[in-house]
Design a protein around this motif. Sequence first.
Motif, short mmCIF file in Angstrom:
data_model
loop_
_atom_site.label_atom_id
_atom_site.label_comp_id
_atom_site.label_asym_id
_atom_site.label_seq_id
_atom_site.Cartn_x
_atom_site.Cartn_y
_atom_site.Cartn_z
N PRO A 50 0.92 -0.86 0.18
CA PRO A 50 0.23 -0.14 -0.38
C PRO A 50 0.84 1.24 -0.18
CG PRO A 50 0.16 -0.60 1.91
CD PRO A 50 0.87 -1.97 1.19
N LEU A 51 2.36 1.36 0.19
CA LEU A 51 2.95 2.55 0.44
C LEU A 51 3.14 3.23 -0.96
CD1 LEU A 51 6.64 1.11 1.92
CD2 LEU A 51 4.36 3.02 3.16
N TYR A 52 2.44 1.63 -2.28
CA TYR A 52 2.65 2.96 -3.51
C TYR A 52 1.48 3.68 -3.47
CZ TYR A 52 3.07 2.25 -8.78
OH TYR A 52 4.32 2.58 -9.79
N ALA A 53 0.20 3.06 -3.46
CA ALA A 53 -0.88 3.64 -3.25
C ALA A 53 -0.40 5.13 -2.92
CB ALA A 53 -2.24 3.20 -2.92
N GLY A 54 -0.46 5.28 -1.36
CA GLY A 54 0.09 6.03 -0.91
C GLY A 54 0.84 7.27 -1.45
N ALA A 55 1.64 7.35 -1.90
CA ALA A 55 3.10 7.45 -3.19
C ALA A 55 2.02 8.36 -3.90
CB ALA A 55 4.81 6.72 -3.43
N VAL A 56 1.84 7.63 -4.94
CA VAL A 56 0.22 8.10 -5.78
C VAL A 56 -0.42 9.15 -5.75
CG1 VAL A 56 -0.99 7.53 -7.79
CG2 VAL A 56 0.84 6.35 -6.79
N ALA A 57 -0.53 8.81 -3.88
CA ALA A 57 -1.65 10.00 -3.30
C ALA A 57 -1.24 11.63 -3.10
CB ALA A 57 -2.05 9.38 -2.19
N ARG A 58 0.63 11.65 -2.59
CA ARG A 58 1.20 12.40 -2.48
C ARG A 58 1.52 13.00 -3.96
NH1 ARG A 58 2.95 8.40 1.64
NH2 ARG A 58 4.59 7.87 0.46
N LEU A 59 1.64 12.22 -4.98
CA LEU A 59 1.78 12.91 -5.91
C LEU A 59 0.80 14.20 -6.83
CD1 LEU A 59 3.73 13.53 -8.34
CD2 LEU A 59 2.80 11.15 -9.60
N LEU A 60 -0.73 13.21 -5.93
CA LEU A 60 -1.06 13.94 -6.70
C LEU A 60 -1.79 15.17 -6.07
CD1 LEU A 60 -4.70 13.89 -7.91
CD2 LEU A 60 -5.62 12.47 -6.12
#
Length: 325
Positions: A50-60
Amino acid sequence: MSTQGEAADPVPVRWRTAMEAALYGPDGFYVRPGGPGPAGHFRTSVHASPLYAGAVARLLRWVDAELGHPQGLDLVDVGAGRGELLTGVLGALPAEVAARVRPYAVERAERPDGLDPRIRWVPVPPEGTTGLLFANEWLDNVPLETAEDGRYVLVARDGTESPGPAVDGADLEWLERWWPGAGRAEIGRPRDEAWAGAVATVDRGLAVAVDYAHTREARPPYGTLTGFRGGREVPPVPDGSCDVTAHVALDACAGPEAVLLSQREALAALGVSGARPPLALASSDPAGYVRALASAGEAAELTARGGLGDFGWLVQPVGVSPWPA
């Protein structure tokens, strides 16, 4: 010329046609009703942690700030699988941001049951996107031609290959510019066109493609076409029974002001680190130490050299500052 299988199909076709039918035709690998989707056959960064989705959330959220926090913030996931990344990103966002997000899953398969009703399931990227268009392991499944010794490679449904006509026209121009001198190569022109079409749907924001990739300075001399089934690499037999995929020439896809990064570099900029937590935490907060240690292990997998960390990120700004700034 390499071959797979024992008996040739009487009607061999070029690889682009074979891939299209095997992946997206009736009962194709990616559109077969009731199938497990990509997660049933191979492990992507989305499924690793889930760290990957968290990183994409930060990019968004970075894109959101660049756009001045618009009332409607688009998040377009191209090649969405079963919607796992969108689900994870929506869960990782602050409530105020999530309430403004318009999530789109771009996928040729049918919408899965039980998906968050906020997610709009569409066959192509919507026009006029204001926000983030993200394509994780999409371009590697855009069908393309394979060439060997200056000729197209023909393939039968059982995987048996044979020489075809000489490569010519725009395909030959692409090879001479982007992959000269190879004994065998995949002609990435359809990926360039697919990515340009996706970027063209973004009015303002960022378009990001993530894939296993190579650049002109280090192209593999004999191509990368392969298959995956049930978590194992298998011969690329275009009969619909397995994924058929090839690495992406991301440098050929890149448009003006695009940035090419490794996943290791991109995730580090988004706060994903595989560093072990301080040992002192084990005494002061044992449960917290165990959680931090598990998170570090997942981050290490996402950023590992020789693995997911070597994936390429193609970051294309559209009316915003280049990222990472």
